[in-house]
Write an enzyme that holds these catalytic residues in place. Structure first.
Site, PDB file in Angstrom:
ATOM      1  N   GLU A   1      43.040   9.634 -10.918  1.00 54.42           N
ATOM      2  CA  GLU A   1      43.055   8.468 -11.806  1.00 54.42           C
ATOM      3  C   GLU A   1      42.724   8.928 -13.218  1.00 54.42           C
ATOM      4  O   GLU A   1      42.668  10.119 -13.492  1.00 54.42           O
ATOM      5  CB  GLU A   1      42.089   7.393 -11.297  1.00 54.42           C
ATOM      6  CG  GLU A   1      40.640   7.818 -11.204  1.00 54.42           C
ATOM      7  CD  GLU A   1      39.711   6.640 -10.880  1.00 54.42           C
ATOM      8  OE1 GLU A   1      39.923   5.531 -11.411  1.00 54.42           O
ATOM      9  OE2 GLU A   1      38.758   6.838 -10.111  1.00 54.42           O
TER      10      GLU A   1
ATOM     11  N   ARG B   1      30.994  -3.670  -4.123  1.00 54.76           N
ATOM     12  CA  ARG B   1      31.110  -2.333  -4.714  1.00 54.76           C
ATOM     13  C   ARG B   1      29.780  -1.885  -5.309  1.00 54.76           C
ATOM     14  O   ARG B   1      29.421  -0.712  -5.207  1.00 54.76           O
ATOM     15  CB  ARG B   1      32.234  -2.333  -5.753  1.00 54.76           C
ATOM     16  CG  ARG B   1      32.735  -0.957  -6.115  1.00 54.76           C
ATOM     17  CD  ARG B   1      34.018  -1.008  -6.923  1.00 54.76           C
ATOM     18  NE  ARG B   1      33.851  -1.703  -8.181  1.00 54.76           N
ATOM     19  CZ  ARG B   1      34.858  -1.981  -9.023  1.00 54.76           C
ATOM     20  NH1 ARG B   1      36.098  -1.620  -8.726  1.00 54.76           N
ATOM     21  NH2 ARG B   1      34.622  -2.617 -10.157  1.00 54.76           N
TER      22      ARG B   1
ATOM     23  N   LYS C   1      30.816   3.369  -8.810  1.00 47.77           N
ATOM     24  CA  LYS C   1      30.839   3.059 -10.240  1.00 47.77           C
ATOM     25  C   LYS C   1      29.479   3.451 -10.824  1.00 47.77           C
ATOM     26  O   LYS C   1      28.590   2.619 -10.989  1.00 47.77           O
ATOM     27  CB  LYS C   1      31.149   1.578 -10.442  1.00 47.77           C
ATOM     28  CG  LYS C   1      31.940   1.330 -11.704  1.00 47.77           C
ATOM     29  CD  LYS C   1      32.600  -0.033 -11.717  1.00 47.77           C
ATOM     30  CE  LYS C   1      33.229  -0.309 -13.043  1.00 47.77           C
ATOM     31  NZ  LYS C   1      34.487   0.428 -13.279  1.00 47.77           N
TER      32      LYS C   1
HETATM   33  C1  LIG Z   1      35.873   0.297 -13.126  1.00 47.17           C
HETATM   34  C2  LIG Z   1      36.828   1.410 -12.886  1.00 47.17           C
HETATM   35  C3  LIG Z   1      38.189   1.177 -12.583  1.00 47.17           C
HETATM   36  C4  LIG Z   1      38.799  -0.194 -12.590  1.00 47.17           C
HETATM   37  O1  LIG Z   1      38.269  -1.033 -11.612  1.00 47.17           O
HETATM   38  P1  LIG Z   1      38.449  -2.616 -11.697  1.00 47.17           P
HETATM   39  O2  LIG Z   1      37.643  -3.114 -10.569  1.00 47.17           O
HETATM   40  O3  LIG Z   1      39.883  -2.902 -11.535  1.00 47.17           O
HETATM   41  O4  LIG Z   1      37.946  -3.023 -13.045  1.00 47.17           O
HETATM   42  C5  LIG Z   1      38.990   2.269 -12.304  1.00 47.17           C
HETATM   43  N1  LIG Z   1      38.510   3.531 -12.349  1.00 47.17           N
HETATM   44  C6  LIG Z   1      37.221   3.789 -12.633  1.00 47.17           C
HETATM   45  C7  LIG Z   1      36.763   5.193 -12.657  1.00 47.17           C
HETATM   46  C8  LIG Z   1      36.346   2.741 -12.917  1.00 47.17           C
HETATM   47  O5  LIG Z   1      35.074   3.015 -13.198  1.00 47.17           O
END
Ligand SMILES: *Cc1c(COP(=O)(O)O)cnc(C)c1O
Length: 341
Positions: free
Chosen positions: A220, A82, A184
């Site tokens: 989300e 990622r 991210k």
């Molecule tokens: C980091 C993140 C998540 C959760 O991801 P994990 O890999 O499960 O920790 C969900 N939504 C956003 C916007 C994120 O930045």
């Protein structure tokens, strides 16, 4: 190994400086060998690309002490992939995936005294990240970068018991349809600060973001993906190109189907359907799943049958199974657990 004298069970999700961090620098087209250092301060140009144009991305994962006393991390290969995807979208050089995993392992090893003991509920949070470090004033990518990994012990997420969340529909958008919602990047968080502070001021725990184009589909929250449970026990998660692909959510969906035998669906979820679901949860590394009790849509409330006192039964089963795998109480699917020692 003597552990630090920390009141593990009462730690918050906050930053505590630990002994060592990993640093590698990218210059003249290549990453250097990287090493562990003690200095937690960074000195960069006042005109660094990260400071002027937010050229930065990050990851988040945890190290756990298992029931039999090993220290493990959960699926770091997916974080490595990622971060590569995020870096490419931001015109940053890729930090090689096997080196990413090695850097995580080395940083956790070097801070072993801060890995909370089994049963404390606390964990060692690991933050890998990278940023453009040299001066850039005309808009373009930097030529020099720094990749870092630091760790910080964090307390149990559900301190004093599980408290289902109250969330609201946000009037602000998180991610444009062909934007950067799927990576991210710090920039996705900068723009979420205003709506989350506003939500907290109004008594809500989180914002539910809908798709900006039609405002009809669930995306989300600022930092966690949704899982829903239908009244006949199917587990549903929204599908969208602008959702961050949560490793926790992907793992829970796998466990739901392959370990627990639930029917699972990853598909577009219309907000109109949400009132008919039996359970709702937010998934991410921090909490695994936080149950949502109530959603406020401009004053109109959706109250899930699971209520405001506990996790719904299916959410609880998913939570217990995934945390069981992470803590070494249950057998993990092949390749999910990286043993550090
Ligand atoms: C980091 C993140 C998540 C959760 O991801 P994990 O890999 O499960 O920790 C969900 N939504 C956003 C916007 C994120 O930045």
């Amino acid at each position: 190994m003597e552990k630090k004298n920390i009141d593990w069970a009462n730690l918050d999700f906050g930053y505590i400086k630990t002994d060592k961090r990993y640093v590698s620098n990218f210059k003249d087209g290549a990453w250097d060998d990287g090493c562990l250092i003690e200095d937690d301060q960074i000195t960069i140009s006042e005109c660094a690309c990260v400071l002027q144009y937010a050229q930065t991305c990050f990851e988040g994962l945890k190290a756990y002490t298992t029931e039999d006393g090993r220290i493990v991390v959960f699926r770091p290969d997916l974080n490595a992939q990622r971060l590569e995807d995020s870096a490419k979208r931001l015109e940053m050089p890729v930090f090689p995936q096997e080196r990413f995993i090695d850097a995580v392992v080395k940083t956790v090893e070097a801070n072993e005294a801060y890995v909370p003991p089994y049963g404390s509920g606390a964990t060692l949070y690991i933050r890998p990240y990278m940023f453009g470090s040299n001066a850039v004033i005309g808009v373009k990518p930097a030529d020099e970068y720094q990749f870092r990994v630091f760790t910080t012990p964090v307390g149990p997420y559900f301190k004093g018991g599980v408290k289902p969340l109250t969330i609201r529909i946000s009037d602000y958008d998180r991610a444009a349809p062909h934007g950067t919602g799927h990576i991210k990047a710090g920039l996705n968080y900068a723009m979420s600060l205003y709506p989350i502070v506003d939500a907290h001021e109004k008594g809500f725990d989180e914002n539910m973001y809908l798709d900006p184009a039609t405002r009809t589909k669930v995306e989300e929250t600022g930092g966690a993906n949704f899982l829903f449970v239908t009244k006949d026990g199917t587990i549903v998660t929204p599908k969208s190109n602008s959702i961050l692909p949560s490793i926790t959510r992907r793992s829970l969906m796998y466990v739901a189907k392959e370990v627990l035998g639930y029917k699972t669906e990853e598909r577009e979820v219309y907000f109109d359907e949400v009132k008919d679901f039996a359970e709702c949860g937010l998934c991410g590394t921090a909490a695994v799943i936080s149950p949502v009790g109530k959603i406020n849509d401009h004053g109109k409330e959706i109250c899930f049958p699971s209520g405001m006192n506990e996790m719904g039964p299916v959410t609880k089963k998913l939570y217990d199974t995934l945390t069981g795998i992470q803590m070494g109480r249950l057998e993990a699917p092949e390749g999910w657990i990286k043993v550090i020692k």
